[in-house]
Write an enzyme that holds these catalytic residues in place. Structure first.
Site, short mmCIF file in Angstrom:
data_model
loop_
_atom_site.label_atom_id
_atom_site.label_comp_id
_atom_site.label_asym_id
_atom_site.label_seq_id
_atom_site.Cartn_x
_atom_site.Cartn_y
_atom_site.Cartn_z
CB CYS A 21 4.74 12.40 0.41
SG CYS A 21 5.75 11.40 1.54
CB CYS A 290 -11.34 12.74 11.30
SG CYS A 290 -10.18 11.42 11.71
CG ASP A 291 -4.95 12.74 8.90
OD1 ASP A 291 -4.85 13.53 7.93
OD2 ASP A 291 -4.14 11.83 9.11
CB CYS A 341 -12.38 -0.80 21.91
SG CYS A 341 -13.91 -1.60 21.37
CB CYS A 345 -10.81 4.30 14.26
SG CYS A 345 -10.77 5.71 13.13
#
Length: 401
Positions: A21, A290-291, A341, A345
């Site tokens: 990045c 997962c990211d 919910c 996460c």
């Protein structure tokens, strides 16, 4: 709960530049992985394997490619032209679309003409006003980035490129929810996503310094939003939105909440009953669950040796998907808002509940405050939908402020 993988679309975030990045945002969870991932030679072997396998793994006609990072615009336009060629080569009758998440600082006329020509949806990472944004989102030599991002948004608008905003809610901007939302309204944002940042510093044997979810180790990072901040932030942003912007500005979390209220798929993995349908692929072909779980213990394999179908529908990913529901603590199981919910996460589930059971979401009290605050409105909008009337009718009940 039964896990039926073929009933959901399958998504994979492809990271063509890895974790590389041009910025060094203080709260970035992916930046520390940059030096651990060796970049390969540019022969497109991994990319073609990915494109072919990804299309073959789909159970629906539409296939969405998601280009992510790091910063995906570190790859040249010629790279994405080749990706479009490979997509058409392997489309097999599928309808192909592309989205790309960028920090916006590298956008220019050439990029925007390309995105317009090929109908890319662009996600722009921006955290609010200049003061909010520049606090954490800075360059590697500690320079602010807000003006460059806004210039990128102006170029997208100039060329008619569809874009949405992705904001990270942190310890700073969570203190100014109304100013935060009014900023996005002022710049003409029609699709707004925001996500809370919650990270913990730790020391792992593999050298990584951020703790994964579903474990209790680590010290909370100073930039993390607090549960109290998150609850107030959601309530105040919602109050701004519901008075005049329902049906005009689409706020992903509010749409997902309403979807759960009417028993539909929320379209947001964090608010779904199970996850595991959105993985992350690194430039070397390594596929992770997962990211937010790019750790050795969540490596599914490499697409050079196993197919995406075998890995995404295999036992390891199935176990990851079911973890969200199977590890719900008693406090969640007894909660009146569990349907809204589903524990949120797994990345944020590292505290203990009132019974001393593990895996409670760190932000639980904030979410509970929000759901209590919006419950009557959500029920009203759910009833409007049930009678084939627009949920935007809720605005007729609100007094503008």
């Amino acid at each position: 709960m039964d896990y039926s993988p073929f009933s959901h679309p399958l998504y994979i975030m492809m990271k063509p530049a890895g974790a590389a990045c041009n910025l060094a945002c203080e709260y970035c969870y992916y930046l520390e992985k940059a030096e651990r991932r060796k970049q390969k030679a540019e022969d497109f072997t991994v990319e073609e394997t990915f494109i072919k396998q990804y299309i073959e793994a789909q159970t629906q006609h539409e296939v969405l490619f998601i280009w992510h990072g790091g910063e995906p615009l570190l790859k040249p336009i010629s790279f994405y032209r080749e990706m479009l060629h490979l997509q058409q080569k392997h489309a097999g009758g599928h309808s192909i679309s592309n989205s790309l998440q960028t920090n916006g600082t590298l956008l220019n006329d050439e990029w925007c003409r390309f995105f317009r020509q090929h109908h890319f949806l662009i996600g722009i990472s921006i955290d609010g006003t200049q003061q909010m944004h520049d606090h954490y989102r800075r360059t590697r030599n500690n320079q602010p980035t807000f003006e460059r991002v806004m210039r990128g948004i102006c170029l997208l608008n100039k060329h008619g490129v569809d874009w949405n905003a992705m904001a990270v809610v942190n310890r700073l901007n969570a203190e100014q929810p109304r100013e935060f939302y009014r900023f996005f309204r002022s710049i003409g944002c029609q699709f707004l996503q925001f996500t809370p940042v919650v990270e913990r510093h730790t020391q792992r044997p593999d050298g990584l310094t951020l703790a994964p979810g579903m474990c209790e180790e680590g010290e909370l990072a100073s930039f993390s939003v607090t549960p109290k901040q998150w609850g107030r932030f959601l309530c105040e942003v919602y109050d701004e939105w519901v008075r005049q912007d329902v049906g005009r500005i689409y706020v992903q979390l509010f749409d997902a909440t309403l979807a759960n209220w009417v028993g539909m798929s929320p379209g947001l993995c964090t608010m779904s009953a199970s996850c595991g349908h959105a993985a992350a692929l690194e430039a070397n072909g390594n596929l992770y669950s997962c990211d937010h779980f790019v750790y050795p213990e969540y490596l599914l394999g490499n697409i050079a040796r196993q197919t995406i179908t075998a890995m995404m529908y295999g036992p390891q990913q199935r176990a990851f998907a079911q973890m969200k529901t199977q590890r719900l603590p008693r406090q969640c199981r007894e909660c009146q808002f569990l349907f809204a919910c589903h524990g949120e996460c797994p990345k944020n589930r590292f505290t203990r509940d009132c019974y001393g059971e593990p895996y409670l979401n760190y932000l639980c009290t904030g979410y509970r405050q929000f759901f209590t605050h919006v419950a009557a409105d959500m029920q009203f909008m759910a009833n409007e939908l049930a009678h084939r009337r627009p949920p935007a009718n809720i605005m007729k009940l609100k007094t503008p402020q």
